[in-house]
Design a protein around this motif. Structure first.
Motif, short mmCIF file in Angstrom:
data_model
loop_
_atom_site.label_atom_id
_atom_site.label_comp_id
_atom_site.label_asym_id
_atom_site.label_seq_id
_atom_site.Cartn_x
_atom_site.Cartn_y
_atom_site.Cartn_z
N VAL A 80 0.85 -1.19 0.00
CA VAL A 80 0.00 0.00 0.00
C VAL A 80 0.88 1.24 0.00
CG1 VAL A 80 -1.96 -1.10 1.13
CG2 VAL A 80 -0.17 -0.06 2.53
N PHE A 81 0.38 2.30 -0.61
CA PHE A 81 1.08 3.59 -0.65
C PHE A 81 0.08 4.65 -0.24
CE2 PHE A 81 2.70 7.40 -2.86
CZ PHE A 81 4.01 7.40 -2.42
N GLU A 82 -0.01 4.88 1.06
CA GLU A 82 -1.01 5.79 1.62
C GLU A 82 -0.32 6.87 2.45
OE1 GLU A 82 -4.32 2.20 2.06
OE2 GLU A 82 -3.14 2.83 3.80
N ALA A 83 -0.73 8.10 2.23
CA ALA A 83 -0.09 9.22 2.92
C ALA A 83 -0.46 9.26 4.40
CB ALA A 83 -0.52 10.54 2.26
N SER A 84 0.50 9.71 5.20
CA SER A 84 0.27 9.92 6.63
C SER A 84 1.06 11.15 7.07
CB SER A 84 0.70 8.69 7.44
OG SER A 84 0.40 8.88 8.81
N PRO A 85 0.49 12.35 6.86
CA PRO A 85 1.18 13.59 7.22
C PRO A 85 1.51 13.64 8.71
CG PRO A 85 -0.72 14.04 5.83
CD PRO A 85 -0.82 12.60 6.24
N ILE A 86 2.61 14.27 9.06
CA ILE A 86 3.04 14.29 10.46
C ILE A 86 2.13 15.15 11.33
CG2 ILE A 86 5.44 13.83 9.87
CD1 ILE A 86 6.03 16.80 10.39
N ASP A 87 1.29 16.00 10.73
CA ASP A 87 0.38 16.82 11.54
C ASP A 87 -0.95 16.12 11.82
OD1 ASP A 87 -0.58 16.96 8.98
OD2 ASP A 87 -0.64 19.16 8.89
N ASN A 88 -1.07 14.85 11.45
CA ASN A 88 -2.22 14.07 11.89
C ASN A 88 -2.16 13.86 13.40
OD1 ASN A 88 -3.62 13.59 9.49
ND2 ASN A 88 -2.30 11.88 8.93
N THR A 89 -3.25 13.37 13.98
CA THR A 89 -3.22 13.04 15.40
C THR A 89 -2.22 11.91 15.63
OG1 THR A 89 -4.95 11.37 15.22
CG2 THR A 89 -5.66 13.65 15.61
N ASP A 90 -1.72 11.81 16.84
CA ASP A 90 -0.78 10.75 17.17
C ASP A 90 -1.36 9.38 16.85
OD1 ASP A 90 0.93 12.67 18.08
OD2 ASP A 90 0.62 12.25 20.21
N ALA A 91 -2.61 9.18 17.24
CA ALA A 91 -3.23 7.87 17.06
C ALA A 91 -3.36 7.53 15.57
CB ALA A 91 -4.60 7.86 17.72
N TYR A 92 -3.76 8.51 14.77
CA TYR A 92 -3.92 8.25 13.34
C TYR A 92 -2.57 7.98 12.68
CZ TYR A 92 -5.38 8.78 8.48
OH TYR A 92 -5.63 8.55 7.15
N ARG A 141 16.43 6.12 -1.64
CA ARG A 141 16.31 7.56 -1.84
C ARG A 141 15.41 8.23 -0.82
NH1 ARG A 141 14.95 11.03 -7.30
NH2 ARG A 141 13.31 12.29 -6.40
N GLY A 142 14.56 7.44 -0.14
CA GLY A 142 13.55 8.02 0.73
C GLY A 142 12.32 8.39 -0.09
N ASP A 143 11.32 8.95 0.60
CA ASP A 143 10.09 9.31 -0.09
C ASP A 143 9.61 10.67 0.41
OD1 ASP A 143 7.34 9.02 -1.35
OD2 ASP A 143 8.22 7.08 -1.83
N SER A 144 8.35 10.98 0.17
CA SER A 144 7.83 12.30 0.52
C SER A 144 7.68 12.43 2.04
CB SER A 144 6.47 12.51 -0.14
OG SER A 144 5.44 11.87 0.61
N PRO A 145 7.50 13.67 2.55
CA PRO A 145 7.31 13.85 3.99
C PRO A 145 6.08 13.13 4.55
CG PRO A 145 7.86 15.94 2.95
CD PRO A 145 7.61 14.96 1.84
N ASP A 146 5.16 12.74 3.66
CA ASP A 146 3.96 12.02 4.10
C ASP A 146 4.13 10.51 4.05
OD1 ASP A 146 2.77 14.48 4.39
OD2 ASP A 146 1.62 14.36 2.53
N HIS A 147 5.33 10.06 3.68
CA HIS A 147 5.53 8.62 3.48
C HIS A 147 6.79 8.09 4.17
CE1 HIS A 147 2.76 9.68 0.16
NE2 HIS A 147 2.27 8.47 0.37
N TRP A 148 7.03 8.56 5.37
CA TRP A 148 8.14 8.00 6.14
C TRP A 148 8.00 6.49 6.25
CZ3 TRP A 148 9.00 11.12 11.32
CH2 TRP A 148 9.20 12.47 11.02
N HIS A 149 6.77 6.06 6.57
CA HIS A 149 6.50 4.64 6.82
C HIS A 149 6.77 3.79 5.58
CE1 HIS A 149 3.10 6.39 4.94
NE2 HIS A 149 2.10 5.87 5.66
N TYR A 150 6.42 4.29 4.41
CA TYR A 150 6.61 3.55 3.18
C TYR A 150 8.10 3.34 2.90
CZ TYR A 150 6.28 2.22 -1.74
OH TYR A 150 6.40 1.56 -2.95
N ALA A 151 8.88 4.41 3.01
CA ALA A 151 10.32 4.30 2.77
C ALA A 151 10.96 3.34 3.77
CB ALA A 151 10.97 5.68 2.86
N ALA A 152 10.55 3.43 5.03
CA ALA A 152 11.11 2.55 6.05
C ALA A 152 10.78 1.09 5.77
CB ALA A 152 10.60 2.95 7.43
#
Length: 246
Positions: A80-92, A141-152
């Motif tokens: 899956v390739f789903e965005a998760s911006p860092i300004d979401n709630t901690d739980a999300y 290379r890493g990914d976008s700021p919304d995809h830390w989890h995907y790159a990891a």
């Protein structure tokens, strides 16, 4: 593949896009292919949610039963390739992180472990089995700021592939990773794909001038599954149009 009998491959995430192309390319090499998808239906198809560890285990068991007791090649393509911006709630943010790693990395590890255990118990001469992991350019290379989890997750998949290759080459178990860049896996065509990824501007970062096609990734995967020489085990193959050269 070196086996005299017709070999069987399990390809996860093969109901569409890159996975469907991989399944077809491996099938064209003479393999029986068991396809997987979340809601897939049909002969030689198994539906399973890889976000659930129990369903992942059942996927393997059902595929082995369908194959007559043995899987010769495992291709871990589902993701899956789903965005998760860092300004979401901690739980999300944490929930999205866990979901991404579960589907993109942990399920691949779970299936790889089951495959390796089978191949260690039932070795074939000269090759016991082949593992092909579809990772990503993001692993390096890493990914976008919304995809830390995907790159990891993709970096973990590459590291896992190398570990398996080093640990089990002496047992005839080969492992390869493929790292695509942007790949047009949409059903509508490249224009819609580019729009979904931010527009044609992304091509400026790809010296080839276009994104990859599923058939290109499939050709590499089929080579690893059927023809790659044993000395190539542990290789990580890039397919990103020279947008990232290691």
């Amino acid at each position: 593949m070196e086996n005299a009998a017709r070999p069987t491959a399990l390809v996860t995430g093969s109901s569409r896009g890159i996975g469907a192309a991989i399944a077809s390319a491996i099938e064209a090499r003479g393999f029986r292919v068991i396809r997987h998808g979340t809601r897939i239906e049909g002969t030689d198809c198994v539906a399973a949610d890889l976000g659930d560890a129990g369903e992942t285990a059942l996927l393997w068991d059902r595929a082995v039963d369908m194959a007559g007791g043995r899987i010769d090649v495992l291709v871990n393509n589902a993701g899956v390739f789903e965005a998760s911006p860092i300004d979401n709630t901690d739980a999300y943010w944490l929930a999205e992180w866990e979901r991404c790693l579960r589907i993109n990395l942990t399920s691949a590890a779970q299936l790889s472990r089951l495959a390796v255990r089978q191949w260690l118990k039932e070795p074939r001469d000269p090759m016991a089995g082949r593992l092909v992991n579809i990772a990503s350019r993001a692993a390096y290379r890493g990914d976008s700021p919304d995809h830390w989890h995907y790159a990891a997750a993709k970096a973990g998949e590459v590291a896992m592939t190398k570990t398996i290759a080093r640990a089990y080459a002496g047992h005839g178990i080969l492992a390869f990773a493929i790292c695509p860049g942007f790949t047009d896996s949409s059903q509508e065509g490249s224009g819609d794909y580019l729009a979904s990824r931010g527009g044609p501007g992304l091509l400026a970062d790809i010296p080839l001038g276009r994104v990859a096609e599923p058939a290109e990734i499939a050709a590499i995967a089929a080579f690893c599954a059927a023809d790659a020489p044993p000395s190539m085990t542990g290789a990580v193959l890039d397919a990103n149009g020279a947008s990232y050269v290691r």
